[in-house]
Scaffold this motif. Structure first.
Motif, PDB file in Angstrom:
ATOM      1  N   ALA A  70       0.858  -1.199   0.000  1.00 40.66           N
ATOM      2  CA  ALA A  70       0.000   0.000   0.000  1.00 40.66           C
ATOM      3  C   ALA A  70       0.888   1.240   0.000  1.00 40.66           C
ATOM      4  O   ALA A  70       1.429   1.634   1.039  1.00 40.66           O
ATOM      5  CB  ALA A  70      -0.935  -0.004   1.203  1.00 40.66           C
ATOM      6  N   LYS A  72       0.353   4.294  -0.110  1.00 41.43           N
ATOM      7  CA  LYS A  72      -0.045   5.472   0.685  1.00 41.43           C
ATOM      8  C   LYS A  72       0.730   5.521   2.001  1.00 41.43           C
ATOM      9  O   LYS A  72       0.898   6.591   2.570  1.00 41.43           O
ATOM     10  CB  LYS A  72      -1.558   5.465   0.943  1.00 41.43           C
ATOM     11  N   SER A  73       1.201   4.373   2.502  1.00 42.59           N
ATOM     12  CA  SER A  73       1.900   4.394   3.793  1.00 42.59           C
ATOM     13  C   SER A  73       3.252   5.097   3.664  1.00 42.59           C
ATOM     14  O   SER A  73       3.663   5.806   4.562  1.00 42.59           O
ATOM     15  CB  SER A  73       2.054   2.978   4.361  1.00 42.59           C
ATOM     16  N   HIS A 114      -6.656   1.931  -6.694  1.00 46.20           N
ATOM     17  CA  HIS A 114      -7.739   2.095  -5.740  1.00 46.20           C
ATOM     18  C   HIS A 114      -8.252   3.526  -5.755  1.00 46.20           C
ATOM     19  O   HIS A 114      -7.709   4.373  -6.450  1.00 46.20           O
ATOM     20  CB  HIS A 114      -7.208   1.828  -4.322  1.00 46.20           C
ATOM     21  N   HIS A 213     -11.168  -3.951   2.647  1.00 46.65           N
ATOM     22  CA  HIS A 213     -10.091  -3.499   3.553  1.00 46.65           C
ATOM     23  C   HIS A 213     -10.794  -3.079   4.822  1.00 46.65           C
ATOM     24  O   HIS A 213     -11.575  -2.132   4.821  1.00 46.65           O
ATOM     25  CB  HIS A 213      -9.340  -2.325   2.924  1.00 46.65           C
ATOM     26  N   GLY A 215      -9.720  -2.038   7.868  1.00 48.63           N
ATOM     27  CA  GLY A 215      -9.239  -1.013   8.797  1.00 48.63           C
ATOM     28  C   GLY A 215      -7.751  -1.175   9.010  1.00 48.63           C
ATOM     29  O   GLY A 215      -7.097  -1.918   8.283  1.00 48.63           O
ATOM     30  N   GLN A 217      -4.089  -1.111  11.726  1.00 49.48           N
ATOM     31  CA  GLN A 217      -3.483  -1.357  13.042  1.00 49.48           C
ATOM     32  C   GLN A 217      -4.297  -2.413  13.805  1.00 49.48           C
ATOM     33  O   GLN A 217      -4.703  -2.218  14.948  1.00 49.48           O
ATOM     34  CB  GLN A 217      -3.362  -0.011  13.800  1.00 49.48           C
ATOM     35  N   GLY A 253      -5.274  -4.507   3.578  1.00 52.45           N
ATOM     36  CA  GLY A 253      -4.165  -4.451   4.530  1.00 52.45           C
ATOM     37  C   GLY A 253      -4.684  -4.304   5.945  1.00 52.45           C
ATOM     38  O   GLY A 253      -5.785  -4.767   6.242  1.00 52.45           O
ATOM     39  N   GLY A 254      -3.893  -3.658   6.790  1.00 51.24           N
ATOM     40  CA  GLY A 254      -4.361  -3.362   8.143  1.00 51.24           C
ATOM     41  C   GLY A 254      -3.606  -4.059   9.259  1.00 51.24           C
ATOM     42  O   GLY A 254      -3.953  -3.887  10.431  1.00 51.24           O
ATOM     43  N   TYR A 255      -2.588  -4.852   8.929  1.00 52.27           N
ATOM     44  CA  TYR A 255      -1.856  -5.619   9.953  1.00 52.27           C
ATOM     45  C   TYR A 255      -1.070  -4.673  10.864  1.00 52.27           C
ATOM     46  O   TYR A 255      -0.367  -3.791  10.387  1.00 52.27           O
ATOM     47  CB  TYR A 255      -0.935  -6.645   9.264  1.00 52.27           C
ATOM     48  N   GLU A 296      -2.850  -6.422   0.927  1.00 54.04           N
ATOM     49  CA  GLU A 296      -2.284  -5.087   0.672  1.00 54.04           C
ATOM     50  C   GLU A 296      -1.681  -4.461   1.930  1.00 54.04           C
ATOM     51  O   GLU A 296      -2.127  -3.396   2.363  1.00 54.04           O
ATOM     52  CB  GLU A 296      -3.400  -4.162   0.165  1.00 54.04           C
ATOM     53  N   GLY A 298       0.514  -2.155   4.161  1.00 55.24           N
ATOM     54  CA  GLY A 298       1.302  -0.934   3.981  1.00 55.24           C
ATOM     55  C   GLY A 298       2.158  -0.741   5.217  1.00 55.24           C
ATOM     56  O   GLY A 298       3.359  -1.014   5.233  1.00 55.24           O
ATOM     57  N   ARG A 340       0.130  11.907  13.198  1.00 51.98           N
ATOM     58  CA  ARG A 340      -0.664  10.791  13.745  1.00 51.98           C
ATOM     59  C   ARG A 340      -1.058  10.981  15.223  1.00 51.98           C
ATOM     60  O   ARG A 340      -2.187  10.686  15.586  1.00 51.98           O
ATOM     61  CB  ARG A 340       0.039   9.456  13.508  1.00 51.98           C
ATOM     62  N   TYR A 344      -4.947  10.954  15.504  1.00 57.23           N
ATOM     63  CA  TYR A 344      -5.547   9.701  15.991  1.00 57.23           C
ATOM     64  C   TYR A 344      -5.222   9.398  17.449  1.00 57.23           C
ATOM     65  O   TYR A 344      -5.534   8.307  17.923  1.00 57.23           O
ATOM     66  CB  TYR A 344      -5.042   8.496  15.182  1.00 57.23           C
ATOM     67  N   TYR A 401       2.759   6.490   7.110  1.00 55.11           N
ATOM     68  CA  TYR A 401       1.869   7.635   7.329  1.00 55.11           C
ATOM     69  C   TYR A 401       2.558   8.754   8.112  1.00 55.11           C
ATOM     70  O   TYR A 401       1.918   9.478   8.866  1.00 55.11           O
ATOM     71  CB  TYR A 401       0.568   7.179   8.008  1.00 55.11           C
ATOM     72  N   MET A 405       2.150  11.649   5.082  1.00 54.56           N
ATOM     73  CA  MET A 405       1.104  12.593   5.501  1.00 54.56           C
ATOM     74  C   MET A 405       1.707  13.912   5.976  1.00 54.56           C
ATOM     75  O   MET A 405       1.033  14.719   6.624  1.00 54.56           O
ATOM     76  CB  MET A 405       0.256  11.970   6.633  1.00 54.56           C
TER      77      MET A 405
HETATM   78  N1  LLP Z   1      -5.570  -1.219   1.195  1.00 52.61           N
HETATM   79  C1  LLP Z   1      -6.473  -0.237   1.200  1.00 52.61           C
HETATM   80  C2  LLP Z   1      -7.571  -0.258   0.225  1.00 52.61           C
HETATM   81  C3  LLP Z   1      -6.354   0.819   2.110  1.00 52.61           C
HETATM   82  O1  LLP Z   1      -7.259   1.793   2.100  1.00 52.61           O
HETATM   83  C4  LLP Z   1      -5.265   0.832   3.014  1.00 52.61           C
HETATM   84  C5  LLP Z   1      -5.111   1.911   3.983  1.00 52.61           C
HETATM   85  C6  LLP Z   1      -4.340  -0.218   2.966  1.00 52.61           C
HETATM   86  C7  LLP Z   1      -4.520  -1.240   2.053  1.00 52.61           C
HETATM   87  C8  LLP Z   1      -3.140  -0.292   3.863  1.00 52.61           C
HETATM   88  O2  LLP Z   1      -3.452  -0.323   5.212  1.00 52.61           O
HETATM   89  P1  LLP Z   1      -2.277  -0.604   6.283  1.00 52.61           P
HETATM   90  O3  LLP Z   1      -1.765  -1.996   6.029  1.00 52.61           O
HETATM   91  O4  LLP Z   1      -1.202   0.403   6.026  1.00 52.61           O
HETATM   92  O5  LLP Z   1      -2.936  -0.417   7.585  1.00 52.61           O
HETATM   93  N2  LLP Z   1      -3.427   7.294   7.932  1.00 52.61           N
HETATM   94  C9  LLP Z   1      -3.864   6.222   8.811  1.00 52.61           C
HETATM   95  C10 LLP Z   1      -4.060   4.944   8.076  1.00 52.61           C
HETATM   96  C11 LLP Z   1      -5.022   5.088   6.912  1.00 52.61           C
HETATM   97  C12 LLP Z   1      -5.072   3.827   6.111  1.00 52.61           C
HETATM   98  C13 LLP Z   1      -5.831   4.049   4.864  1.00 52.61           C
HETATM   99  N3  LLP Z   1      -5.904   2.896   4.048  1.00 52.61           N
HETATM  100  C14 LLP Z   1      -2.838   6.057   9.922  1.00 52.61           C
HETATM  101  O6  LLP Z   1      -1.865   6.820   9.951  1.00 52.61           O
HETATM  102  O7  LLP Z   1      -2.998   5.206  10.794  1.00 52.61           O
END
Ligand code: LLP
Length: 450
Positions: A70, A72-73, A114, A213, A215, A217, A253-255, A296, A298, A340, A344, A401, A405
């Motif tokens: 992902a 965006k991370s 996405h 997806h 959420g 953490q 994602g979200g792990y 996915e 990140g 963050r 959050y 992030y 960010m």
């Molecule tokens: N896939 C999709 C479609 C997503 O929207 C996201 C995160 C991921 C994968 C990756 O999630 P991860 O594995 O990184 O948790 N800015 C927030 C997190 C927002 C996540 C948005 N989408 C933070 O700093 O905690």
């Protein structure tokens, strides 16, 4: 304050009282590259890319789809090259993220697009690049992507993003899977089924599967399992309606990762093992062929690899109502490089990084330099009482992030990012300058616009 091996990157250690990352002394890195500084442990990043790839392959075997990092991370052209070399895919959700991947010569067949409101420009750019999949997020997008694929004379592979409707009050860690969110199609309302039929009827789209997806953490498999169960039910209903099976299940994602003492980063093997067992049981139950499963992550890849290095500028002691003392330690960054905590209530850890102190640790608050009292990096942490201007503070696990960010609040140039490896260091994203920021200011003559 103590050095937490579970939170710092793998090649971080204390040598002669000083934090070293990949055999580089942080004091030397600060001298060479300035502060605030994002320091990525390159070998750690590659280790995590491979750990997720091999866990997916180990537990799903021939049905392992792709790990889509992902972006965006955190993403930069250099990091995109590491990801590409590791053989995994990338998830982009804007034209900007796509441009970074393409600048790194990323194989388009490993790029997934996405976004809940992709512009036509973004969709066109993705189709032109030849991305493997576009994840459809709204009814309008079915028409939009179909029309643009038709204009380009191609059939575009797509997934549809579903909200499995896992109840938030029983599982509050799940923030994007319940009904009342901007993302995707609700399964329970029938919206998802409608979207699937819409895509089936679109001449220039091929529906490959479903995505969710739930959420970020997240440390337990339960949420992923509930979501996968709902998605597999949906695949079964789709088969019953349409007489064909969809091949792909993308579980997002979200792990979770460790930010502070006592937290343990989610082990990819543990996560994949639990999800694979569940997917096998549920597909057997519904007499479906095992789908190709993609994920996915990140944060789980980028966060633990990176440490932010700050220099202390000022300190002050405040007497609290209960007579206690709180020490404010102000560093040369803050909410512009790590939003963050303010956004959050996220927690971080920190250490005095350039020397050891024999002084006792006292209750401290690590703050930034922005004109805002909410500019807090760590609300409550015990740090040595003799921390003084010129000392270096390191906050680990800032790779996700953080830089991605970052803002220019108070006209602060965004920090540099360096990669360290085996005693070497190199810039991979240069520090922004005042000139970069001033370069945006223009003074046009008024023009008549009717
Ligand atoms: N896939 C999709 C479609 C997503 O929207 C996201 C995160 C991921 C994968 C990756 O999630 P991860 O594995 O990184 O948790 N800015 C927030 C997190 C927002 C996540 C948005 N989408 C933070 O700093 O905690």
């Amino acid at each position: 304050m103590k050095f937490l091996p579970n939170v710092f990157s793998i090649n971080s250690k204390i040598v002669a009282g000083q934090l070293n990352i990949a055999d580089c002394k942080v004091s030397s890195l600060a001298k060479e590259f300035g502060t605030p500084l994002f320091i990525i442990d390159e070998n750690d990043f590659n280790y995590r890319l491979n750990a997720w790839k091999s866990a997916l392959e180990r537990h799903f075997g021939a049905q392992a789809g792709s790990v889509y990092y992902a972006s965006k991370s955190f993403i930069s052209v250099e990091v995109a090259k590491w990801i590409s070399s590791s053989g995994i895919g990338i998830d982009v959700c804007t034209a900007g993220e796509l441009a970074v991947a393409l600048a790194a010569n990323f194989d388009p067949s490993k790029i997934e697009l996405h976004g809940n409101n992709k512009s036509e420009i973004e969709i066109r750019a993705a189709i032109k690049a030849g991305v493997s999949k576009i994840v459809i997020d709204s009814h309008q997008e079915i028409e939009r992507v179909n029309r643009l694929a038709n204009e380009a004379g191609i059939i575009q592979n797509v997934l549809i993003r579903l909200t499995p409707g896992v109840e938030a009050h029983t599982h509050e860690f799940i923030s994007t899977a319940h009904e009342d969110v901007k993302f995707g199609f609700s399964i329970s309302s029938g919206d998802a089924a409608k979207a699937a039929q819409g895509v089936e009827q679109a001449a220039n789209l091929r529906l490959n599967g479903v995505h969710c997806h739930i959420g970020s953490q997240i440390f337990e498999s339960e949420g992923f399992e509930m979501a996968a169960t709902r998605l597999i039910e949906f695949l079964s209903e789709f088969r019953d309606r349409n007489g064909r099976e969809l091949a792909e299940l993308d579980l997002g994602g979200g792990y979770g990762v460790a930010y502070v003492e006592g937290e343990i980063t989610y082990d990819p093997d543990v996560a994949m093992s639990a999800i694979a067992s569940l997917v096998k049981v549920q597909t057997t139950k519904h007499k479906l062929a095992m789908p190709v499963v993609s994920i996915e992550p990140g944060r789980a890849i980028s966060a633990p690899t990176t440490t932010t290095l700050y220099e202390v500028g000022t300190t002050k002691n405040v007497t609290l109502d209960d007579g206690g003392i709180r020490r404010y330690i102000a560093v040369d960054g803050g909410m512009s490089d790590n939003i963050r905590p303010a956004l959050y209530g996220a927690q971080y850890s920190a250490i005095l990084a350039n020397r050891t102190s024999t002084q006792s640790a006292i209750s401290s608050r690590l703050v930034g330099k922005h004109c805002e009292s909410g500019d807090i990096i760590i609300r409550e942490i015990d740090l040595p009482s003799d921390i003084a201007p010129g000392d270096l503070i390191a906050t680990p696990a800032t790779g996700a992030y953080g830089r991605s960010m970052a803002s220019n609040y108070n006209h602060m140039p965004r920090p540099a990012v360096i990669a360290v490896k085996d005693g070497t260091a190199r810039l991979i994203v240069r520090r922004e300058t005042q000139e970069d920021l001033l370069g945006l200011d223009v003074s046009e003559q008024p023009r008549t616009i009717n």
